[in-house]
Design a protein around this motif. Structure first.
Motif, short mmCIF file in Angstrom:
data_model
loop_
_atom_site.label_atom_id
_atom_site.label_comp_id
_atom_site.label_asym_id
_atom_site.label_seq_id
_atom_site.Cartn_x
_atom_site.Cartn_y
_atom_site.Cartn_z
N VAL A 280 -46.41 14.35 20.41
CA VAL A 280 -46.62 13.36 19.34
C VAL A 280 -47.69 12.36 19.76
O VAL A 280 -48.57 11.99 18.95
CB VAL A 280 -45.28 12.65 19.01
N ASP A 281 -47.65 11.92 21.01
CA ASP A 281 -48.61 10.93 21.50
C ASP A 281 -50.03 11.50 21.44
O ASP A 281 -50.97 10.82 20.99
CB ASP A 281 -48.23 10.57 22.95
N ALA A 282 -50.17 12.75 21.86
CA ALA A 282 -51.51 13.38 21.85
C ALA A 282 -52.00 13.52 20.41
O ALA A 282 -53.16 13.18 20.10
CB ALA A 282 -51.44 14.76 22.53
N ALA A 283 -51.14 14.01 19.52
CA ALA A 283 -51.54 14.23 18.13
C ALA A 283 -51.89 12.89 17.46
O ALA A 283 -52.86 12.80 16.71
CB ALA A 283 -50.43 14.95 17.36
N LEU B 29 -42.44 19.59 29.40
CA LEU B 29 -43.68 20.37 29.19
C LEU B 29 -43.54 21.44 28.11
O LEU B 29 -43.84 22.62 28.35
CB LEU B 29 -44.09 21.02 30.52
N LEU B 30 -43.05 21.04 26.93
CA LEU B 30 -42.74 22.02 25.88
C LEU B 30 -43.97 22.82 25.45
O LEU B 30 -43.90 24.02 25.23
CB LEU B 30 -42.14 21.31 24.67
N TRP B 31 -45.09 22.13 25.33
CA TRP B 31 -46.32 22.80 24.91
C TRP B 31 -46.88 23.65 26.06
O TRP B 31 -47.26 24.80 25.87
CB TRP B 31 -47.34 21.73 24.49
N GLN B 32 -46.90 23.06 27.24
CA GLN B 32 -47.64 23.66 28.36
C GLN B 32 -46.91 24.86 28.98
O GLN B 32 -47.52 25.62 29.74
CB GLN B 32 -47.88 22.60 29.44
N CYS B 33 -45.62 25.01 28.73
CA CYS B 33 -44.87 26.11 29.34
C CYS B 33 -44.74 27.31 28.41
O CYS B 33 -43.89 28.18 28.62
CB CYS B 33 -43.49 25.65 29.81
#
Ligand code: IPE
Ligand code: IPE
Ligand code: MG
Length: 238
Positions: A142-145, A188-192
């Motif tokens: 969320v922070d990145a988006a 790391l939901l996205w990165q894994c």
């Protein structure tokens, strides 16, 4: 010992089981967290020895604020004390330390210690140690988006990769979770998305270099396909 080509370049660890380690010994949970710091030192040195350039560890989750106030304040204090104590040794060994996670809710003194450690070690090249503290995978996404959106930038896989807190490190090749739990707990939901998963029943304070070797051996035996079919096997004439 796994071969060089089968050695992960980035290991992520959910360091779980500190509380149970302490409770089994009729010690306060914080004693387990203190021993957990020792286990992290061991794992960091083992990664250096194996030539694994990136280690990312989960030290305190966005959800861990829900623990009893005494445990939370003990964990915050432990980060502060352990970092002050270990910084020189990390720096001497060429380790770059980064802290991933929200700084919201952290005392200015702790934020300054984290910032100073990052600054002091930023040019180190032997290894990167990413410590995820006050970190949650959903927060990260969320922070990145939100930052991309407010800068008017397109949201693509590439722009998200670059905006997530782990950047510029590549995704973990191997994700280890100790403590006999089989879940990500918002790490790391996205990165894994394509990391190999390895679950160990060993409680984190007992996870030593030999246990890490076992995880590396398991990793070396995996076939990573990233959605492709298995490589064609050569037919052996009868
Ligand atoms: C992991 O150990 C460390 C943190 C979550 C801070 P736990 O404290 O979760 O240990 P268990 O799972 O209760 O044994
Ligand atoms: C995950 O462990 C967080 C860290 C290791 C820092 P938890 O012990 O908090 O996870 P749950 O609550 O069992 O899912
Ligand atoms: Mg736990």
């Amino acid at each position: 010992m796994p071969t060089a080509s089968k050695t992960p370049q980035h290991i992520a660890i959910v360091m779980d089981g500190n509380g149970r380690w302490a409770q089994k010994r009729h010690l306060p949970r914080l004693a387990g967290h203190k021993r957990g710091v020792d286990a992290l030192k061991t794992a960091t040195q083992a990664c250096l020895t194996h030539g694994i350039p990136i280690l990312t560890v989960f030290a305190f989750s966005s959800e861990n604020w829900s623990r009893p106030a005494g445990e939370v304040s003990g964990l915050l204090e432990l980060l502060n004390v352990a970092l002050r104590r270990e910084l020189a040794a990390l720096h001497e060994r060429g380790i770059r330390v980064r802290f991933l996670g929200s700084r919201q809710g952290l005392e200015p003194d702790l934020c300054a210690v984290l910032h100073d450690a990052e600054q002091a070690t930023q040019a180190n090249q032997a290894m990167v140690l990413n410590v995820c503290f006050n970190y949650g995978g959903r927060w990260d996404i969320v922070d990145a988006a939100a930052r991309l959106a407010s800068a008017g930038k397109p949201i693509t896989e590439a722009s998200m990769n670059a905006a997530l807190s782990l950047a510029p490190c590549p995704d973990p090749d191997l994700l280890i979770r100790t403590g006999d739990e089989h879940r990500l707990s918002n790490f790391l939901l996205w990165q894994c998305a394509y990391s190999e998963l390895y679950f160990s029943p060993v409680l984190w304070p007992d996870f030593d270099a030999a246990e890490l070797d076992q995880a590396l051996q398991a990793y070396a035996s995996r076939e990573r396909r990233f959605g492709r079919t298995r490589p064609a096997t050569v037919a052996v004439p009868a």
